[in-house]
Design a protein around this motif. Sequence first.
Motif, PDB file in Angstrom:
ATOM      1  N   SER A 115       0.874  -1.164   0.000  1.00  0.00           N
ATOM      2  CA  SER A 115       0.000   0.000   0.000  1.00  0.00           C
ATOM      3  C   SER A 115       0.918   1.222   0.000  1.00  0.00           C
ATOM      4  O   SER A 115       2.134   1.084   0.062  1.00  0.00           O
ATOM      5  N   ALA A 116       0.334   2.386  -0.074  1.00  0.00           N
ATOM      6  CA  ALA A 116       1.135   3.616  -0.100  1.00  0.00           C
ATOM      7  C   ALA A 116       2.275   3.465  -1.111  1.00  0.00           C
ATOM      8  O   ALA A 116       3.450   3.587  -0.778  1.00  0.00           O
ATOM      9  N   LEU A 117       1.898   3.157  -2.335  1.00  0.00           N
ATOM     10  CA  LEU A 117       2.873   2.796  -3.374  1.00  0.00           C
ATOM     11  C   LEU A 117       3.952   3.840  -3.616  1.00  0.00           C
ATOM     12  O   LEU A 117       5.059   3.493  -4.012  1.00  0.00           O
ATOM     13  N   ASP A 118       3.635   5.102  -3.395  1.00  0.00           N
ATOM     14  CA  ASP A 118       4.587   6.151  -3.737  1.00  0.00           C
ATOM     15  C   ASP A 118       5.240   6.819  -2.534  1.00  0.00           C
ATOM     16  O   ASP A 118       5.967   7.800  -2.688  1.00  0.00           O
ATOM     17  N   GLU A 119       5.027   6.279  -1.352  1.00  0.00           N
ATOM     18  CA  GLU A 119       5.728   6.803  -0.182  1.00  0.00           C
ATOM     19  C   GLU A 119       7.159   6.290  -0.176  1.00  0.00           C
ATOM     20  O   GLU A 119       7.418   5.134  -0.537  1.00  0.00           O
ATOM     21  N   PRO A 120       8.108   7.115   0.252  1.00  0.00           N
ATOM     22  CA  PRO A 120       9.506   6.673   0.310  1.00  0.00           C
ATOM     23  C   PRO A 120       9.657   5.450   1.213  1.00  0.00           C
ATOM     24  O   PRO A 120       9.002   5.330   2.247  1.00  0.00           O
ATOM     25  N   LEU A 121      10.507   4.564   0.774  1.00  0.00           N
ATOM     26  CA  LEU A 121      10.796   3.333   1.507  1.00  0.00           C
ATOM     27  C   LEU A 121      12.305   3.131   1.451  1.00  0.00           C
ATOM     28  O   LEU A 121      12.901   3.170   0.374  1.00  0.00           O
ATOM     29  N   GLU A 122      12.903   2.916   2.597  1.00  0.00           N
ATOM     30  CA  GLU A 122      14.351   2.704   2.633  1.00  0.00           C
ATOM     31  C   GLU A 122      14.649   1.209   2.620  1.00  0.00           C
ATOM     32  O   GLU A 122      14.115   0.459   3.432  1.00  0.00           O
ATOM     33  N   VAL A 123      15.489   0.796   1.677  1.00  0.00           N
ATOM     34  CA  VAL A 123      15.946  -0.586   1.573  1.00  0.00           C
ATOM     35  C   VAL A 123      17.466  -0.584   1.559  1.00  0.00           C
ATOM     36  O   VAL A 123      18.098   0.456   1.362  1.00  0.00           O
ATOM     37  N   GLN A 124      18.033  -1.742   1.769  1.00  0.00           N
ATOM     38  CA  GLN A 124      19.485  -1.872   1.709  1.00  0.00           C
ATOM     39  C   GLN A 124      19.900  -2.346   0.329  1.00  0.00           C
ATOM     40  O   GLN A 124      19.303  -3.267  -0.233  1.00  0.00           O
ATOM     41  N   TRP A 125      20.908  -1.712  -0.219  1.00  0.00           N
ATOM     42  CA  TRP A 125      21.461  -2.106  -1.510  1.00  0.00           C
ATOM     43  C   TRP A 125      22.961  -1.987  -1.429  1.00  0.00           C
ATOM     44  O   TRP A 125      23.504  -0.900  -1.172  1.00  0.00           O
ATOM     45  N   ARG A 126      23.617  -3.125  -1.566  1.00  0.00           N
ATOM     46  CA  ARG A 126      25.080  -3.181  -1.477  1.00  0.00           C
ATOM     47  C   ARG A 126      25.592  -2.562  -0.179  1.00  0.00           C
ATOM     48  O   ARG A 126      26.570  -1.829  -0.167  1.00  0.00           O
ATOM     49  N   GLY A 127      24.861  -2.847   0.890  1.00  0.00           N
ATOM     50  CA  GLY A 127      25.286  -2.409   2.208  1.00  0.00           C
ATOM     51  C   GLY A 127      24.999  -0.963   2.549  1.00  0.00           C
ATOM     52  O   GLY A 127      25.411  -0.494   3.611  1.00  0.00           O
ATOM     53  N   THR A 128      24.300  -0.260   1.699  1.00  0.00           N
ATOM     54  CA  THR A 128      23.967   1.128   1.987  1.00  0.00           C
ATOM     55  C   THR A 128      22.465   1.338   1.819  1.00  0.00           C
ATOM     56  O   THR A 128      21.818   0.645   1.033  1.00  0.00           O
ATOM     57  N   PRO A 129      21.914   2.315   2.545  1.00  0.00           N
ATOM     58  CA  PRO A 129      20.480   2.585   2.404  1.00  0.00           C
ATOM     59  C   PRO A 129      20.176   3.230   1.050  1.00  0.00           C
ATOM     60  O   PRO A 129      20.943   4.045   0.548  1.00  0.00           O
ATOM     61  N   LEU A 130      19.063   2.825   0.495  1.00  0.00           N
ATOM     62  CA  LEU A 130      18.602   3.357  -0.777  1.00  0.00           C
ATOM     63  C   LEU A 130      17.118   3.678  -0.610  1.00  0.00           C
ATOM     64  O   LEU A 130      16.356   2.835  -0.152  1.00  0.00           O
ATOM     65  N   THR A 131      16.723   4.884  -0.969  1.00  0.00           N
ATOM     66  CA  THR A 131      15.329   5.270  -0.851  1.00  0.00           C
ATOM     67  C   THR A 131      14.626   5.029  -2.186  1.00  0.00           C
ATOM     68  O   THR A 131      15.042   5.551  -3.221  1.00  0.00           O
ATOM     69  N   VAL A 132      13.585   4.213  -2.136  1.00  0.00           N
ATOM     70  CA  VAL A 132      12.780   3.872  -3.311  1.00  0.00           C
ATOM     71  C   VAL A 132      11.314   4.000  -2.904  1.00  0.00           C
ATOM     72  O   VAL A 132      11.005   4.533  -1.842  1.00  0.00           O
ATOM     73  N   THR A 133      10.428   3.501  -3.712  1.00  0.00           N
ATOM     74  CA  THR A 133       9.008   3.381  -3.362  1.00  0.00           C
ATOM     75  C   THR A 133       8.586   1.942  -3.650  1.00  0.00           C
ATOM     76  O   THR A 133       9.287   1.201  -4.356  1.00  0.00           O
ATOM     77  N   ARG A 134       7.443   1.558  -3.164  1.00  0.00           N
ATOM     78  CA  ARG A 134       6.936   0.215  -3.453  1.00  0.00           C
ATOM     79  C   ARG A 134       6.606   0.075  -4.943  1.00  0.00           C
ATOM     80  O   ARG A 134       6.799  -0.983  -5.530  1.00  0.00           O
ATOM     81  N   ARG A 135       6.131   1.152  -5.542  1.00  0.00           N
ATOM     82  CA  ARG A 135       5.875   1.116  -6.985  1.00  0.00           C
ATOM     83  C   ARG A 135       7.189   0.829  -7.733  1.00  0.00           C
ATOM     84  O   ARG A 135       7.232   0.021  -8.647  1.00  0.00           O
ATOM     85  N   TRP A 136       8.261   1.485  -7.313  1.00  0.00           N
ATOM     86  CA  TRP A 136       9.555   1.269  -7.946  1.00  0.00           C
ATOM     87  C   TRP A 136      10.001  -0.181  -7.751  1.00  0.00           C
ATOM     88  O   TRP A 136      10.533  -0.804  -8.680  1.00  0.00           O
ATOM     89  N   LEU A 137       9.781  -0.710  -6.540  1.00  0.00           N
ATOM     90  CA  LEU A 137      10.168  -2.104  -6.280  1.00  0.00           C
ATOM     91  C   LEU A 137       9.457  -3.069  -7.218  1.00  0.00           C
ATOM     92  O   LEU A 137      10.015  -4.104  -7.577  1.00  0.00           O
ATOM     93  N   LEU A 138       8.238  -2.755  -7.611  1.00  0.00           N
ATOM     94  CA  LEU A 138       7.500  -3.614  -8.545  1.00  0.00           C
ATOM     95  C   LEU A 138       7.972  -3.400  -9.983  1.00  0.00           C
ATOM     96  O   LEU A 138       8.118  -4.356 -10.748  1.00  0.00           O
ATOM     97  N   LEU A 139       8.208  -2.164 -10.359  1.00  0.00           N
ATOM     98  CA  LEU A 139       8.530  -1.868 -11.758  1.00  0.00           C
ATOM     99  C   LEU A 139       9.992  -2.112 -12.113  1.00  0.00           C
ATOM    100  O   LEU A 139      10.297  -2.456 -13.258  1.00  0.00           O
ATOM    101  N   HIS A 140      10.893  -1.951 -11.158  1.00  0.00           N
ATOM    102  CA  HIS A 140      12.318  -2.154 -11.458  1.00  0.00           C
ATOM    103  C   HIS A 140      12.608  -3.547 -12.024  1.00  0.00           C
ATOM    104  O   HIS A 140      13.236  -3.671 -13.080  1.00  0.00           O
ATOM    105  N   PRO A 141      12.182  -4.629 -11.371  1.00  0.00           N
ATOM    106  CA  PRO A 141      12.498  -5.942 -11.936  1.00  0.00           C
ATOM    107  C   PRO A 141      11.795  -6.209 -13.268  1.00  0.00           C
ATOM    108  O   PRO A 141      12.306  -6.965 -14.090  1.00  0.00           O
ATOM    109  N   ILE A 142      10.659  -5.578 -13.492  1.00  0.00           N
ATOM    110  CA  ILE A 142       9.975  -5.751 -14.781  1.00  0.00           C
ATOM    111  C   ILE A 142      10.802  -5.124 -15.894  1.00  0.00           C
ATOM    112  O   ILE A 142      11.054  -5.756 -16.924  1.00  0.00           O
ATOM    113  N   THR A 143      11.243  -3.887 -15.700  1.00  0.00           N
ATOM    114  CA  THR A 143      12.066  -3.255 -16.742  1.00  0.00           C
ATOM    115  C   THR A 143      13.387  -3.998 -16.893  1.00  0.00           C
ATOM    116  O   THR A 143      13.903  -4.145 -18.002  1.00  0.00           O
ATOM    117  N   HIS A 144      13.906  -4.497 -15.790  1.00  0.00           N
ATOM    118  CA  HIS A 144      15.140  -5.287 -15.808  1.00  0.00           C
ATOM    119  C   HIS A 144      14.941  -6.564 -16.638  1.00  0.00           C
ATOM    120  O   HIS A 144      15.810  -6.953 -17.413  1.00  0.00           O
TER     121      HIS A 144
END
Length: 163
Positions: free
Chosen positions: A100-129
Amino acid sequence: MNDDLREFYRMVRGSRERVFGWLDGLPPEVYTLERPDFAYGSLRNIQAHIAGCYLIWVGERGLGLSLPRTEAANISDVAAMHELYGQVDEVLERALNEFSALDEPLEVQWRGTPLTVTRRWLLLHPITHEFHHKGQLLALGRVLGHPYPPGPDTDLLLPSELT
């Protein structure tokens, strides 16, 4: 959940099934044939990389799941890869139901550092990939002497093709 994203992923799955249909028709040894001059080295390895992207970004980082890593070398054939994509589909379905809240900032870890994304981005990134690497997959098939056949292409299914 946003029904547009659910419908979009249905189109992605349908176009992926076309690629699986092509791969099912290849001689089994072609699927795992290593070509070190290509990214990821084989048709199997490219598909495993794509599946891993979905499982890590959506499953682990987005949903907080602890998922076992699947090494490409442990996937013997197209049927086994298809099973792995069944797990991808289950993870995406869960995310589509829970995010839910697809466009609210969400902090995840990427290569040991925090990365701010959104849930929408988390869904679309692997699709474009996936679509980026699908081009590599099809190019490798041509190089190996097994081009994707003429007919329906591997882009998104047309709306009329959804059942």
